[in-house]
Design a protein around this motif. Structure first.
Motif: not given
Length: 164
Positions: A70-74
């Motif tokens: 989730v953090i890597m998919n801004y």
């Protein structure tokens, strides 16, 4: 406020039930017990035992992979923050109808506007691809670890204890 208490109670119960059974990292990462299974039956029995024995550790791995994805998919992170933040702001600052010119804006209108903007943005962010990547990566990590790690001596006693 009541919803926040439910969330904290749920997290507390998960921590008490699932994460209390976490095994120490020295046991989970014991490279001296790593070996290739002789056949599919041995791999299946290892997976069966290790997924029960290390269930808390595996749950933590899934949670960390989900947070990372989730953090890597801004765009997904932004859309989730938009929806959750919008919902919280509407509940906090607009519980009653507001008069703007000739129009009355109710909480229902604000929710409709939030969802008309937020849901397409959320779907455009690719939550399904993120979900399936989390499932695939978690399953791969768990099955590889569980099949390569030999059960400890306590597994022999667990079989005896189950039969008694």
């Amino acid at each position: 406020m009541e919803a926040l208490l439910k969330v904290t109670d749920t997290l507390r119960s998960i921590r008490e039930t699932k994460l209390s059974g976490m095994r120490p990292a020295s046991e989970f990462f014991d490279y001296q017990r790593l070996s290739r299974p002789a056949d599919m039956n041995q791999a299946t029995s290892r997976i069966s035992y290790n997924t029960r024995y290390f269930s808390g550790n595996y749950l933590l791995i899934v949670a960390l992979l989900a947070i990372y994805a989730v953090i890597m998919n801004y765009l997904l992170l932004f859309s989730l923050a938009f929806l959750v933040g919008g919902f919280a702001l509407i509940n906090k600052f607009a519980p009653e109808a507001t008069q703007v010119g000739d129009h009355t804006i109710t909480q229902k209108h604000l929710y409709a506007g939030l969802f008309v903007i937020g849901i397409p943005m959320f779907l455009w962010a690719g939550p399904f691809g993120t979900f399936f990547s989390i499932v695939f990566c978690s399953a791969l990590a768990i099955f590889v670890h569980a099949s390569l790690l030999e059960p400890g001596v306590e597994s022999d006693y667990a079989a005896v204890q189950d039969s008694v």
